[in-house]
Scaffold this active site. Structure first.
Site, PDB file in Angstrom:
ATOM      1  N   HIS A 134     -11.774  71.022  41.551  1.00  0.00           N
ATOM      2  CA  HIS A 134     -13.411  69.852  40.765  1.00  0.00           C
ATOM      3  C   HIS A 134     -15.186  71.011  39.742  1.00  0.00           C
ATOM      4  O   HIS A 134     -15.510  70.486  39.850  1.00  0.00           O
ATOM      5  CB  HIS A 134     -13.707  69.115  41.106  1.00  0.00           C
ATOM      6  CG  HIS A 134     -12.347  67.192  41.759  1.00  0.00           C
ATOM      7  ND1 HIS A 134     -13.248  66.575  40.948  1.00  0.00           N
ATOM      8  CD2 HIS A 134     -12.050  67.613  42.128  1.00  0.00           C
ATOM      9  CE1 HIS A 134     -11.759  65.325  41.049  1.00  0.00           C
ATOM     10  NE2 HIS A 134     -11.439  66.379  41.965  1.00  0.00           N
ATOM     11  N   LYS A 174     -28.672  62.104  40.806  1.00  0.00           N
ATOM     12  CA  LYS A 174     -27.543  63.383  41.404  1.00  0.00           C
ATOM     13  C   LYS A 174     -27.956  63.854  42.731  1.00  0.00           C
ATOM     14  O   LYS A 174     -29.016  63.791  42.762  1.00  0.00           O
ATOM     15  CB  LYS A 174     -26.790  63.760  40.444  1.00  0.00           C
ATOM     16  CG  LYS A 174     -27.682  64.575  39.702  1.00  0.00           C
ATOM     17  CD  LYS A 174     -27.783  65.582  38.267  1.00  0.00           C
ATOM     18  CE  LYS A 174     -27.364  64.827  37.093  1.00  0.00           C
ATOM     19  NZ  LYS A 174     -25.933  64.537  36.601  1.00  0.00           N
ATOM     20  N   ARG A 175     -26.933  64.757  43.332  1.00  0.00           N
ATOM     21  CA  ARG A 175     -27.605  66.064  43.801  1.00  0.00           C
ATOM     22  C   ARG A 175     -28.742  67.003  43.598  1.00  0.00           C
ATOM     23  O   ARG A 175     -28.020  67.029  42.961  1.00  0.00           O
ATOM     24  CB  ARG A 175     -25.508  66.200  44.590  1.00  0.00           C
ATOM     25  CG  ARG A 175     -24.931  65.040  45.957  1.00  0.00           C
ATOM     26  CD  ARG A 175     -25.976  64.761  46.989  1.00  0.00           C
ATOM     27  NE  ARG A 175     -25.478  65.664  47.874  1.00  0.00           N
ATOM     28  CZ  ARG A 175     -24.997  65.954  48.664  1.00  0.00           C
ATOM     29  NH1 ARG A 175     -24.252  65.164  49.447  1.00  0.00           N
ATOM     30  NH2 ARG A 175     -25.478  67.386  49.630  1.00  0.00           N
TER      31      ARG A 175
END
Ligand code: D6G
Length: 843
Positions: A378, A569-570
């Site tokens: 990922h 998003k983070r």
């Protein structure tokens, strides 16, 4: 003017939400009252809103039960190949509405609750998010579960039932503060404990090599107690299982050395064992080498593999009879997908079972393991890659360390034969990294122990072959694949944006919900004024609804006619929220300079959590709130620019903000964001993307036409070239006056009048140590944003571009992703067929 429809009336008109059959409604009401009485033990005089939510949840859950039992029975009888998705995160969000959507019950429930004098949306808002994930990786696992069930695959999600999920983020004086996420406090109506399937998991101890075989002895045992959550497919009567393990101390925990006064302490110490499933580690794209985390990783793997082997060995439903005696056909019946390296211990654990319990030869065991396991990578960020210190391993999992050493010995022997004398290559490819502290490289373990390794977007899969895993690609090119991520169109369109789902269905029918490629049929209507009008209207309604929500819950007022420019998003340096900040400051300075120019009004919203230990990310949040404080209170600027930090971004907030967004910010440094899935959610919900050629943005541009996205900045090649030639941030700072002004303001305390050097660390990073080259993309980004502002002034052209984007979304359904995993990795065939509904009329 005609009276606007109420939400109630609107929903009744929407066919994608299922029909409100009259019998269905009266049954639902009866069952709701039955649950209020028998399950909640309340009547309407004393029932709280939460009681009503639980009564509704239980009523809906009843419709899952028969389908669930029947599906599992079907799997035992037909004995199809099963796929196990192992993940330390399942970021599920809420379950009630998703269940109603997939079972076509939404309209009927809406009508039933309405007739009972209740508001369904209000009840839904009581449900806690199952926040068992950090961001994209965990949400991907959740989307995959929906798609696997919708494609009729015999699939299981296996993970940990964290007692505390991702923390709740509060903003206090502009700073992030974390609060524990006590999501189970009121109970979870969707889970079913299965104490009958409890499994022991061993830790510590030592290894004995005896003539009868290898024994792992003197271990500490923790029990893994499974909780099952049903995972319904979309209108196909399939209900799969997500099984999450909870840690339970055995009754004799710490009592072996019983002595006077030891009993109370021993009972209190049960907490230590049970801490394993206490809390989700809140890191996104960051490895923290804590022993408790390694325990979590082994805990889920050890419990899951016992379950997999048990299920493989038994066949007929309800029977514990063993019908398969050995595991040699395991790879024909079982596929194990590792969601990143977090469950990598499945490889040595399955080896251990095969060698030490099943007494297979190493060669046979290794063949079974490698044909069963597959690994998804990922990220390429080095700080995110798992490298466990050998000392930790030796202490906690001594047998696994031995097995890993032997895997490595054989692996390096093979490499040495292929490349005689190439010692550097052996060092690079080893599972054991030398250094001050020896470490196990878990990605290397996963590659060697799997038959397939995949990246999550084309560009990312190419990058891992060319860089991170180059040596491995050279020896085993056949292992490397790409599986571009996707999102489930059920949650991320039908459920969160029913208005848009319906407008699309009116043009191209409803089948696109299970076959998202059909969205391309919308291209026929791209010049159709009525579609353009409908789509613009839905967006405006969503914006109004979100504005009202913000006003109610966050006490902020925004202009619903401004462009909603959103980055959620983070918070991470590589995602470059700082680039967004620099644009905000630049816009602000321009408006201040020429207040009378015809500016395109924008509401810029940024949301996301920072890992609690990530100082820079927390400071980035502080900068955003500080810039907001100045900009939002500047009378010269007024309505033309507002900056909102969206507190506590999570799945449920995503479902609200994404349908209301005009512009989606996907601006990571090229080569850093493996895929992204937020980008796809915005695209499907009619927002335009401003983005770099990174992750899945590349394929989004390919599908919708690059001219229909706002693509800017360096490509991966440019970034690589700059890494070679050297990146000099000061050169940009000195050359670009607007950039210099913005930086001088941040550095000089313009946004932090009470503490001028508050942002010195950020300034220092941007000017001197910026791994992510924010300044190098600044000019291109600002120019691109100018184009965005210009197009927004032409609503018709804007909406046409939106239609091109929606029409290009077909590829980004997780159904497509999962069909590819099934065919190309798992050796399974997806199917859209329905299985028969259960006989119970309630079902
Ligand atoms: C789920 C559904 C239930 C089934 C159980 C066990 O809880 O009907 O009995 O799973 O299934 P296996 O673990 O034996 O597959």
């Amino acid at each position: 003017m005609p009276k606007p429809l109420t939400d109630q009336e609107k929903r009744k008109q929407i066919s994608v939400r299922g029909l409100a059959g009259v019998e269905n409604v009266s049954d639902l009401k009866t069952n709701f009252n039955r649950h209020l009485h028998f399950t909640l033990v309340k009547d309407r005089n004393v029932a709280t809103k939460r009681d009503y939510y639980f009564a509704l949840a239980n009523t809906v859950r009843d419709h899952l039960v028969g389908r669930w039992i029947r599906t599992q029975q079907h799997y035992y009888e037909k004995d199809p190949k099963r796929v196990y998705y192992l993940s330390l995160e399942f970021y599920m969000g809420r379950t009630l509405q998703n269940t109603m959507v997939n079972l076509a019950l939404e309209n009927a429930c809406d009508e039933a609750t309405y007739q009972l004098g209740l508001d369904m949306e209000e009840l839904q808002d009581i449900e806690e998010d199952a926040g068992l994930g950090n961001g994209g990786l965990g949400r991907l696992a959740a989307c995959f579960l929906d798609s696997m069930a919708s494609l009729g695959l015999a699939a299981y999600g296996y993970g940990i039932r964290y007692e505390f999920g991702i923390f709740n983020q509060k903003i206090v004086n502009g700073w992030q503060v974390e609060e524990a996420d006590d999501w189970l406090r009121y109970g979870n109506p969707w889970e079913k404990a299965r104490p009958e399937y409890m499994r022991p998991v061993h830790f510590y101890g030592r290894v004995e090599h005896t003539p009868e075989g290898v024994k792992w002895v003197d271990t500490q045992v923790v029990l893994a107690l499974p909780y099952d959550t049903p995972v319904p497919g979309y209108r196909n009567n399939v209900v799969n299982t997500m099984r999450l393990w909870s840690a339970k101390a055995p009754c004799d925990f710490n009592l072996k050395d019983f002595n006077v006064g030891g009993y109370i302490q021993a009972v209190l110490d049960r907490n230590l064992a049970e801490n394993i499933s206490r809390v989700l580690y809140p890191n996104d794209n960051f490895f923290e080498g804590k022993e408790l985390r390694l325990k979590q990783e082994y805990f889920v793997v050890a419990a899951t593999l016992q379950d997999i082997v048990r299920r493989f060995k038994s066949s007929k439903f309800g029977s514990t009879e063993v019908v398969r005696v050995d595991l040699s056909t395991l790879p024909d019946k079982v596929a194990i997908q590792l969601n990143d390296t977090h469950p990598a211990l499945a490889i040595p654990e399955l080896m251990r079972i095969l060698l030490d319990t099943e007494h297979q030869t190493w060669e046979k065991a290794w063949d079974i393991v490698t044909r069963t396991c597959a690994y998804t990578n990922h990220t390429v960020l080095p700080e995110a890659l798992e490298r466990w210190p050998i000392d930790l391993f030796q202490n906690l999992l001594p047998r696994h360390l031995e097995i890993i050493f032997e895997i490595n010995r054989r692996h390096l022997e093979r490499i040495a034969n292929l490349y005689p004398g190439d010692h550097d290559r052996l060092r690079r490819m080893s599972l054991v990294e030398e250094g001050d502290q020896k470490k196990i490289n878990m990605a290397h373990l996963c590659i060697v122990g799997s038959h397939a390794v995949n990246g999550v977007a084309r560009i990312h899969s190419d990058i891992i072959k060319a860089t991170l895993f180059k040596d491995f690609y050279e020896v085993d090119p056949h292992k490397f694949q790409n599986k571009t991520n996707g999102i489930t169109p059920r949650r991320w369109l039908v459920m969160c944006n029913p208005g848009l789902a319906e407008v699309i269905a009116e043009r191209i029918g409803e089948d696109y919900i299970r076959d998202l490629g059909q969205l391309k049929n919308l291209l026929e209507f791209v010049d159709d004024d009525s579609l353009i009008r409908d789509i613009a209207k839905i967006k405006q309604e969503n914006k109004l609804k979100f504005s009202a929500y913000l006003e109610e819950h966050y006490k902020v007022k925004i202009n619903p006619n401004s462009m909603f420019d959103v980055q959620v998003k983070r918070i991470h340096e590589y995602k470059r929220q700082l680039l967004n900040c620099l644009h905000i400051i630049t816009l602000y300075n321009r408006i201040k300079k020429e207040p009378n120019k015809n500016w395109t009004p924008r509401t810029i919203m940024i949301g996301g959590k920072a890992a609690p230990g990530y100082h820079t990310a927390k400071l980035i949040i502080r900068l955003i709130t500080a810039v907001g404080d100045i900009v939002n209170h500047d009378e010269v600027v007024g309505d033309r620019l507002k900056v909102i930090f969206l507190e506590n971004y999570k799945v449920t907030l995503a479902e609200k903000i994404i349908p209301a967004s005009d512009l989606s910010e996907q601006i990571s440094t090229a080569g850093t964001e493996a895929s992204g899935t937020g980008n796809m959610k915005f695209m499907l919900n009619g927002a335009l993307t401003i983005g770099t050629m990174d992750g899945a943005n590349v394929e989004m541009a390919e599908e919708a036409g690059e001219e229909n996205l706002f693509i800017f900045g360096m490509r991966v090649d440019d970034v690589d070239a700059m890494d070679k030639s050297g990146y000099d941030a000061m050169e940009y700072y000195n050359r670009i006056p607007e950039l210099k002004l913005a930086m001088d303001q941040i550095a000089g305390g313009y946004f932090s009048p009470d503490q001028h050097d508050l942002f010195k660390d950020i300034v220092n990073i941007l000017l001197h140590h910026d791994r992510f080259k924010v300044f190098a993309d600044y000019e291109a980004y600002i120019k691109c944003q100018d184009k965005v502002s210009a197009l927004y002034k032409n609503p018709k052209e804007w909406t046409k571009m939106v239609i091109h984007n929606i029409a290009g979304c077909g590829k980004f359904s997780s159904d497509r992703t999962i069909a590819q995993y099934a065919r190309e990795i798992w050796g399974m065939e997806p199917s859209l067929e329905r299985i028969p509904a259960p006989d119970d009329p309630r079902q």
